[in-house]
Design an enzyme around this catalytic site. Structure first.
Site, PDB file in Angstrom:
ATOM      1  N   CYS A  68       0.761  -1.266  -0.023  1.00  0.00           N
ATOM      2  CA  CYS A  68      -0.021  -0.063  -0.181  1.00  0.00           C
ATOM      3  C   CYS A  68       0.831   1.275  -0.004  1.00  0.00           C
ATOM      4  O   CYS A  68       0.305   2.233  -0.106  1.00  0.00           O
ATOM      5  CB  CYS A  68      -0.944  -0.090   1.180  1.00  0.00           C
ATOM      6  SG  CYS A  68      -2.043  -1.498   1.162  1.00  0.00           S
TER       7      CYS A  68
ATOM      8  N   HIS B 258      -2.925   7.352   2.138  1.00  0.00           N
ATOM      9  CA  HIS B 258      -3.374   6.008   1.560  1.00  0.00           C
ATOM     10  C   HIS B 258      -4.773   5.593   2.333  1.00  0.00           C
ATOM     11  O   HIS B 258      -4.948   6.020   3.573  1.00  0.00           O
ATOM     12  CB  HIS B 258      -2.800   4.848   2.098  1.00  0.00           C
ATOM     13  CG  HIS B 258      -3.102   3.670   2.034  1.00  0.00           C
ATOM     14  ND1 HIS B 258      -3.817   3.132   0.834  1.00  0.00           N
ATOM     15  CD2 HIS B 258      -3.116   2.616   2.828  1.00  0.00           C
ATOM     16  CE1 HIS B 258      -3.883   1.724   0.924  1.00  0.00           C
ATOM     17  NE2 HIS B 258      -3.560   1.467   2.201  1.00  0.00           N
TER      18      HIS B 258
ATOM     19  N   ASN C 126     -10.177   0.165   0.230  1.00  0.00           N
ATOM     20  CA  ASN C 126      -8.603   0.001   0.346  1.00  0.00           C
ATOM     21  C   ASN C 126      -7.988  -0.643  -0.914  1.00  0.00           C
ATOM     22  O   ASN C 126      -8.417  -1.923  -1.210  1.00  0.00           O
ATOM     23  CB  ASN C 126      -7.961  -0.660   1.543  1.00  0.00           C
ATOM     24  CG  ASN C 126      -6.614  -0.684   1.489  1.00  0.00           C
ATOM     25  OD1 ASN C 126      -5.954  -0.192   0.755  1.00  0.00           O
ATOM     26  ND2 ASN C 126      -6.138  -1.046   2.885  1.00  0.00           N
TER      27      ASN C 126
HETATM   28  C1  LIG Z   1      -9.788  -4.548  10.649  1.00  0.00           C
HETATM   29  C2  LIG Z   1     -10.387  -3.483  11.616  1.00  0.00           C
HETATM   30  C3  LIG Z   1     -11.407  -2.708  10.944  1.00  0.00           C
HETATM   31  C4  LIG Z   1     -11.024  -4.339  12.444  1.00  0.00           C
HETATM   32  O1  LIG Z   1     -11.557  -3.511  13.670  1.00  0.00           O
HETATM   33  P1  LIG Z   1     -11.241  -3.787  15.066  1.00  0.00           P
HETATM   34  O2  LIG Z   1     -12.066  -2.733  16.022  1.00  0.00           O
HETATM   35  O3  LIG Z   1      -9.859  -3.845  15.537  1.00  0.00           O
HETATM   36  O4  LIG Z   1     -12.231  -5.106  15.252  1.00  0.00           O
HETATM   37  P2  LIG Z   1     -11.637  -6.530  15.908  1.00  0.00           P
HETATM   38  O5  LIG Z   1     -10.838  -7.280  15.208  1.00  0.00           O
HETATM   39  O6  LIG Z   1     -11.424  -6.179  17.491  1.00  0.00           O
HETATM   40  O7  LIG Z   1     -12.980  -7.270  15.921  1.00  0.00           O
HETATM   41  C5  LIG Z   1     -14.004  -6.712  16.712  1.00  0.00           C
HETATM   42  C6  LIG Z   1     -15.274  -7.703  16.491  1.00  0.00           C
HETATM   43  O8  LIG Z   1     -15.873  -7.592  15.198  1.00  0.00           O
HETATM   44  C7  LIG Z   1     -15.826  -8.983  14.488  1.00  0.00           C
HETATM   45  N1  LIG Z   1     -15.679  -8.604  13.139  1.00  0.00           N
HETATM   46  C8  LIG Z   1     -14.634  -8.604  12.443  1.00  0.00           C
HETATM   47  N2  LIG Z   1     -14.828  -8.097  11.165  1.00  0.00           N
HETATM   48  C9  LIG Z   1     -16.106  -8.314  11.292  1.00  0.00           C
HETATM   49  C10 LIG Z   1     -17.130  -7.892   9.736  1.00  0.00           C
HETATM   50  N3  LIG Z   1     -16.638  -7.664   8.601  1.00  0.00           N
HETATM   51  N4  LIG Z   1     -18.400  -7.924  10.138  1.00  0.00           N
HETATM   52  C11 LIG Z   1     -18.944  -8.261  11.597  1.00  0.00           C
HETATM   53  N5  LIG Z   1     -18.141  -8.361  12.622  1.00  0.00           N
HETATM   54  C12 LIG Z   1     -16.632  -8.360  12.116  1.00  0.00           C
HETATM   55  C13 LIG Z   1     -14.685  -9.831  15.028  1.00  0.00           C
HETATM   56  O9  LIG Z   1     -15.011 -10.829  15.094  1.00  0.00           O
HETATM   57  C14 LIG Z   1     -14.805  -9.367  16.778  1.00  0.00           C
HETATM   58  O10 LIG Z   1     -15.812 -10.120  17.160  1.00  0.00           O
HETATM   59  P3  LIG Z   1     -15.543 -10.701  18.638  1.00  0.00           P
HETATM   60  O11 LIG Z   1     -15.534  -9.192  19.521  1.00  0.00           O
HETATM   61  O12 LIG Z   1     -16.972 -11.184  18.873  1.00  0.00           O
HETATM   62  O13 LIG Z   1     -14.385 -11.317  18.488  1.00  0.00           O
HETATM   63  C15 LIG Z   1      -9.220  -2.615  12.158  1.00  0.00           C
HETATM   64  O14 LIG Z   1      -8.495  -3.361  12.937  1.00  0.00           O
HETATM   65  C16 LIG Z   1      -8.378  -1.905  11.327  1.00  0.00           C
HETATM   66  O15 LIG Z   1      -8.964  -1.214  10.602  1.00  0.00           O
HETATM   67  N6  LIG Z   1      -7.230  -2.377  11.042  1.00  0.00           N
HETATM   68  C17 LIG Z   1      -6.303  -1.746  10.166  1.00  0.00           C
HETATM   69  C18 LIG Z   1      -6.546  -2.190   8.909  1.00  0.00           C
HETATM   70  C19 LIG Z   1      -5.789  -1.777   7.734  1.00  0.00           C
HETATM   71  O16 LIG Z   1      -6.353  -0.551   7.462  1.00  0.00           O
HETATM   72  N7  LIG Z   1      -5.073  -2.521   6.858  1.00  0.00           N
HETATM   73  C20 LIG Z   1      -4.467  -2.051   5.711  1.00  0.00           C
HETATM   74  C21 LIG Z   1      -3.604  -1.233   5.907  1.00  0.00           C
HETATM   75  S1  LIG Z   1      -2.418  -0.737   4.360  1.00  0.00           S
END
Ligand SMILES: CC(C)(COP(=O)(O)OP(=O)(O)OC[C@H]1O[C@@H](n2cnc3c(N)ncnc32)[C@H](O)[C@@H]1OP(=O)(O)O)[C@@H](O)C(=O)NCCC(=O)NCCS
EC number: 2.3.1.180
Length: 325
Positions: A119, A252, A282
């Site tokens: 990215c 990004h 993304n």
């Molecule tokens: C991926 C991201 C959105 C997840 O958000 P988060 O707040 O960290 O969420 P978590 O991973 O803690 O998950 C929270 C809950 O949501 C659930 N969940 C995850 N994806 C889900 C989805 N698509 N729909 C519904 N629920 C979802 C998980 O299973 C978890 O449930 P639980 O609490 O029962 O275990 C976040 O971590 C993020 O944006 N990270 C950066 C990713 C990124 O930008 N990557 C590219 C960089 S180049």
């Protein structure tokens, strides 16, 4: 007189198939995977993304974006002496997507190669092209970010497959006495390879390892917010400018919360941030040039303004490019 590299044209292209969160949730439900528009919007700011048809490759998206950038710059493919494509979803293992694009464009003969920095790919590619123009190795470059991330998504993993989309963005970068790229700052830390990767590879006629995207979302989130502020400050320092000089931040487009956090740290209101993540998701190396082109064509980003581009992604890689439009 300093020889600058200046952006003289931008272009972008999104494949026509657009899926809202509701559309994607309905498709995932058929696989027994549960997600919702509400969850995706709240955690990421994404409302929709585009997916390319199966027969469409990165070079096809790159071609459409490049044609528009060339038209905006008022030049022909034959005027280009360097093509750099940033992609993590190349058409083939080799040759490079840049060579395939070059042939489709009819710009045969010029230097052409890919840059792989996930990215951060576009800021890496732009920095390489800038250095080649400043040194005299090139005069007019086509720099492209193009991705078909839908090909490497695991649609059984709701924590990743809702985040990404396909698309391409391109710029024409020309040697100029007028200021263009002012400074850039690139970094990588390979100890974080495992937090965002597609670990598989082609070996002995087979795919070895997992060919789908894996991500530790929380680890990526924490690293991203820290390094983006540092890269922004380092780039501003190199150019002798401050936060207050930034007209537009074009980060990004991974997650609106990462973008808001970066803007806060740089004391910029969200009015100064070009946001396309809501409509594109993304698109990895394509996200910055897609957002830049959106900013230019919507009339937000104007000639003479100071723009900070920032990338972050797998590797772990990150970097920033500060430029005058
Ligand atoms: C991926 C991201 C959105 C997840 O958000 P988060 O707040 O960290 O969420 P978590 O991973 O803690 O998950 C929270 C809950 O949501 C659930 N969940 C995850 N994806 C889900 C989805 N698509 N729909 C519904 N629920 C979802 C998980 O299973 C978890 O449930 P639980 O609490 O029962 O275990 C976040 O971590 C993020 O944006 N990270 C950066 C990713 C990124 O930008 N990557 C590219 C960089 S180049």
């Amino acid at each position: 007189m300093r020889r600058y590299a200046r952006i003289t044209g931008t272009g972008s292209y999104l494949p026509p198939r657009r899926l809202t969160n509701h559309d994607l949730a309905a498709e995932l439900a058929q696989r027994g995977i549960e997600t919702s528009d509400e969850w995706i919007v709240e955690r990421t700011g994404i409302h929709a993304r585009h997916f390319a048809a199966p027969e469409v490759a990165s070079s096809d998206l790159a071609l459409e974006a490049s044609k528009k950038a060339l038209e905006a710059a008022g030049c022909q493919p034959q005027d280009i002496d360097l093509i750099i494509v940033a992609t993590s979803t190349p058409d083939m293992v080799f040759p490079s997507t840049a060579c395939i694009l070059q042939n489709k464009l009819g710009a045969n003969g010029c230097a052409a190669f890919d840059v792989q920095a996930v990215c951060s790919g576009f800021v890496y590619a732009l920095t390489v092209a800038d250095a080649m123009i400043q040194s005299g190795a090139a005069s007019r470059a086509l720099v492209v970010g193009s991705e078909v991330f839908s090909r490497i998504l695991d649609f059984n993993d709701r924590t990743t497959c809702v985040l990404f989309g396909d698309g391409a963005g391109a710029v024409v970068l020309e040697a100029s006495e007028q200021p263009g790229i002012l400074a850039s700052d690139l970094h990588a830390d390979g100890k974080h390879v495992g937090i965002l990767c597609v670990p598989g590879n082609v070996s002995g006629g087979q795919i070895l390892g997992d060919p789908l995207l894996k991500m530790d979302g929380q680890a990526v989130f924490k690293l991203a917010v820290g390094v983006l502020e540092k890269a922004a400050r380092a780039t501003l320092d190199k150019a002798g400018l401050t936060d207050a000089d930034i007209d537009w931040l074009i980060p990004h487009q991974a997650n609106i919360r990462i973008m808001q956090s970066t803007a806060r740290k740089l004391k910029l209101s969200m009015d100064k941030v070009v946001v396309t993540v809501d409509q594109h998701g993304n698109t990895s190396a394509a996200s910055i040039p897609l957002a830049l082109d959106h900013g230019v064509r919507s009339g937000q980003v104007k000639p003479g303004q100071t723009v900070l581009l920032e990338g972050v992604g797998g590797g772990f890689t990150w970097g920033a490019v500060l430029l005058k439009m």
